[in-house]
Design a protein around this motif. Structure first.
Motif, short mmCIF file in Angstrom:
data_model
loop_
_atom_site.label_atom_id
_atom_site.label_comp_id
_atom_site.label_asym_id
_atom_site.label_seq_id
_atom_site.Cartn_x
_atom_site.Cartn_y
_atom_site.Cartn_z
N VAL A 35 0.86 -1.19 0.00
CA VAL A 35 0.00 0.00 0.00
C VAL A 35 0.89 1.24 0.00
N THR A 36 0.38 2.33 -0.55
CA THR A 36 1.14 3.58 -0.52
C THR A 36 1.09 4.17 0.88
N VAL A 37 1.98 5.13 1.11
CA VAL A 37 1.98 5.83 2.39
C VAL A 37 0.64 6.52 2.61
N ALA A 38 0.08 7.15 1.57
CA ALA A 38 -1.22 7.82 1.69
C ALA A 38 -2.31 6.82 2.06
N PRO A 51 -1.41 13.48 -3.64
CA PRO A 51 -1.48 12.02 -3.42
C PRO A 51 -2.49 11.63 -2.35
N LEU A 52 -2.59 12.42 -1.29
CA LEU A 52 -3.57 12.11 -0.25
C LEU A 52 -4.99 12.37 -0.74
N VAL A 53 -5.18 13.46 -1.47
CA VAL A 53 -6.52 13.77 -2.00
C VAL A 53 -6.98 12.67 -2.96
N GLN A 54 -6.07 12.18 -3.77
CA GLN A 54 -6.42 11.10 -4.70
C GLN A 54 -6.77 9.82 -3.96
N ALA A 55 -6.06 9.54 -2.87
CA ALA A 55 -6.40 8.36 -2.06
C ALA A 55 -7.76 8.53 -1.41
N LEU A 56 -8.08 9.75 -0.98
CA LEU A 56 -9.40 10.03 -0.41
C LEU A 56 -10.51 9.83 -1.44
N ARG A 57 -10.25 10.20 -2.68
CA ARG A 57 -11.24 9.99 -3.76
C ARG A 57 -11.61 8.51 -3.88
N ARG A 58 -10.61 7.65 -3.69
CA ARG A 58 -10.84 6.22 -3.86
C ARG A 58 -11.42 5.56 -2.62
N HIS A 59 -11.39 6.28 -1.46
CA HIS A 59 -11.82 5.68 -0.21
C HIS A 59 -13.33 5.78 -0.05
N SER A 60 -13.96 4.70 0.33
CA SER A 60 -15.42 4.67 0.38
C SER A 60 -16.00 5.11 1.72
#
Length: 681
Positions: A103-106, A131-140
């Protein structure tokens, strides 16, 4: 120097008593001699007296009583009351972890936040936090709530943490994103609110090149160092392998003693790097500190001091919130049994019902005259639970507090004990354990002197009646006064309602006029006293506790500072209600300067005027429903419908109350304190 205590327990001549005496019956002196053989008196470990099931701790004083504040005075305690049965110990639940791979750090960061039961992150996107905002986009399960300003987003994270008791999280980009958030982060930190701020950073290979928004000493401003001065911990992450350890340390610090804000600076390349394996807790609370329980000997000493006191007083600060939310009914039974009056700090307002006859209201700046009178008449035992007695709480460090001859102060943070008052019995412990202990000791006990209790009850009834009789009657006609607004708002502060009070004259009016009863809660940003706080905090609080009614009480100056966050509430369908005291002035400084200059500067001087903006149209332009309130009685008519619409439409509602700017706020002592500050030269 404090004069010798008049309390008989401190003098070593406690009123005689035996454990088998009937209620109100005098007891014999030989009973006191038995105290030497009592393990509580000697500070020895005893079976658990408190519901958590943990053994009472040894106080480490090898036979001395828990009254080290009296090196020249002997303390004799009456024997404790026999207990029917002792609680049994319970096993502590072990922490458990799961291992995530590749997994990425984010993504690892979000996994940790999910384990903390965080379901919202507040902030503003930017390239260096992408990178964190993009991970948040993918988080449900974790939403990214995008504010209109980083300062407002930090206030939202603060409000979320206060409302839920969970970690508040703010994510901003590098450079100006981080500096914009700093006021909100500092405000949370000074009020001991656990908030994690994540700021972006340029890639490490660009350090020193003058990259856009670089936040290092070499090529920009070092935001990690800036945050170090307004948080409990601020760290720059410079490699992926150290990230899990640094994050865990930050979370432990945020949830530590005292709680507070923490900051991590996360470069974009580090946030995108993969971690082969990372351990994440499987349940919330893994990083929360276990607060120390109070030694039974110290709690028993405090209990006996209160029980024997002629004029006791309990002072509740915000540090007593968890204790009162969990054991409020039992605490109320305890103080009623022994007729002990209760006051609170601003941040403790409403922890104990202000409708109870034992409540004297807020003791502090803009507080209750009843509380001031009772304290000023003399208190032989003052017990402070969870307050450091700063300026707001001590009424600008009022000499009235010197009327207390014996002071007990309870706090989990040792450094705050005794910073204002000389303390006779310091108890460094979890306030909840002390409240639990007082309740337990009080179950089988009677007041030491029934005649004193009857006299105290009569005095409190007379005090309450006198102040009710002296209260000014508000006119039904004429200009709308801030007191009208408080009077008409108060009946709607019932049940699960959270009130977020801003800084300014609204602070004083709310403190002085409102009467709060649990489970209604009141939140103030007293630590930094930040104007504009409520505009964001009410949004974060409503998102965290959507089932609660969320109301912000603010002034027009604060509304103009962060009012653009209304668009955030509209976008995310947050049905918060805003009550705005609109007098077209920066009212607190206007009245303060008028008072300090002995009227040299008139109140209608335009120097502090706001320019008379149309706040109704401003709110409507951002998508909120807005209403203008101009006369007494109108707010009462509007509020039921406004509260209904806020819930049903999930849309912010703004009540702009056009109040009389001439009405003097209850800040006389504060204005006098500022005016009398020593001059340089």
């Amino acid at each position: 120097m404090r004069s010798r205590s008049t309390n008989p327990l401190i003098r070593g001549s406690a009123p005689p008593r035996t454990s088998h005496a009937k209620k109100g019956e005098p007891v014999s002196q030989p009973a006191l001699a038995q105290v030497a053989s009592n393990p509580l008196s000697r500070g020895e470990s005893t079976p658990a007296l408190f519901p958590q099931g943990a053994s009472a701790q040894r106080d480490g004083r090898h036979g001395e009583l828990a009254t080290a504040a009296h090196p020249r005075e002997d303390v004799v305690q009456p024997e404790p009351h026999p207990r029917g049965e002792e609680p049994s110990a319970a096993l502590v639940k072990l922490r458990s972890f799961q291992t995530l791979e590749d997994v990425t750090v984010a993504e690892a960061l979000l996994a940790h936040l999910e384990a903390e039961q965080v379901d919202a992150v507040f902030g503003i996107p930017g390239g260096n936090i992408a990178p964190l905002v993009q991970a948040l986009r993918r988080h449900s399960r974790i939403r990214f709530i995008i504010g209109s300003h980083e300062g407002g987003s930090a206030f939202m994270a603060d409000g979320y943490a206060r409302a839920t008791g969970r970690l508040g999280v703010c994510a901003v980009t590098a450079g100006p994103g981080a500096t914009n958030a700093m006021t909100g982060v500092a405000s949370a930190h000074l009020d001991q609110v656990p908030v994690l701020t994540l700021s972006g950073q340029v890639s490490t290979e660009r350090f020193g090149l003058g990259a856009i928004q670089e936040s290092t000493d070499e090529g920009g401003i070092n935001t990690a160092e800036m945050f170090r001065h307004c948080t409990a911990s601020s760290t720059s992450v410079v490699d992926a392998k150290s990230f899990p350890r640094l994050l865990e340390r930050a979370l432990k610090t945020a949830h530590g003693v005292p709680r507070g804000a923490v900051h991590l600076s996360l470069p974009t390349n580090i946030a995108r790097q993969k971690l082969a394996k990372v351990s994440v807790p499987t349940a919330p609370g893994a990083w929360k500190s276990t607060l120390p329980a109070a030694p039974a000997s110290e709690v028993f000493t405090a209990f006996e001091l209160l029980r024997h006191a002629k004029r006791p007083l309990i002072y509740l600060g915000s540090g007593a919130r968890e204790a009162l939310e969990s054991r409020g009914a039992e605490f109320a039974t305890f103080v009623r049994r022994f007729c002990i009056p209760v006051v609170t700090s601003l941040r403790g307002k409403g922890l104990f019902s202000e409708e109870d006859f034992l409540s004297l209201g807020v003791l502090g700046i803009a507080g209750s005259k009843r509380a001031e009178q009772y304290l000023g008449e003399g208190v032989d035992v003052l017990m402070v639970l969870g307050s450091r007695l700063g300026e707001w709480a001590s009424k600008s460090f009022s000499s009235l507090f010197q009327a207390a001859s014996t002071v007990i102060q309870v706090d989990a943070t040792p450094s705050v004990i005794g910073q204002f008052l000389q303390v006779n019995l310091p108890i460094v412990a979890d306030v909840s354990s002390v409240v639990a202990g007082l309740v337990e000791f009080g179950h089988d006990s009677a007041p030491a002197h029934e005649a004193q209790v009857r006299e105290r009850r009569q005095h409190l009834n007379a005090l309450n009646l006198a102040h009710r009789s002296a209260a000014a009657v508000l006119p039904e006609e004429g200009p709308l006064k801030p007191q009208h607004v408080m009077q008409e708002l108060n009946p709607h502060l019932r049940g699960n309602t959270d009130l977020y009070v801003d800084m300014g004259n609204c602070t004083g009016w709310a403190t002085h006029c409102l009467r709060i009863t649990p489970p209604t809660r009141v939140f103030y940003p007293c630590g930094l006293s930040s104007m504009g706080w409520s505009m964001g905090a009410v949004i974060g609080g409503k998102i965290g506790r959507p089932e609660n009614t969320a109301i912000a009480l603010t002034g027009d100056g604060s509304f103009l500072m962060n009012g653009t966050e209304l668009v955030t509430a509209v976008r995310y369908r947050v049905g918060a209600v805003y009550v705005v005291l609109n007098d077209n002035y920066l009212g607190m400084v206007n009245h303060g300067e008028h008072a300090q200059s002995a009227g040299e500067y008139p109140l209608d001087d335009p120097y502090f005027s706001l320019g008379n903006p149309d706040l109704v149209k401003f709110a409507e332009s951002l998508g909120a429903r807005a209403y203008e309130v101009t006369r007494p009685g109108q707010l009462s008519e509007l509020l039921p419908e406004v509260l209904r619409r806020a819930d049903e439409e999930r849309r912010p509602q703004v009540l702009v109350c056009r109040i009389d700017y001439r009405e003097v706020p209850p800040y006389g002592d504060r204005f006098a304190a500022v005016a009398s500050a020593p001059k340089e030269g």
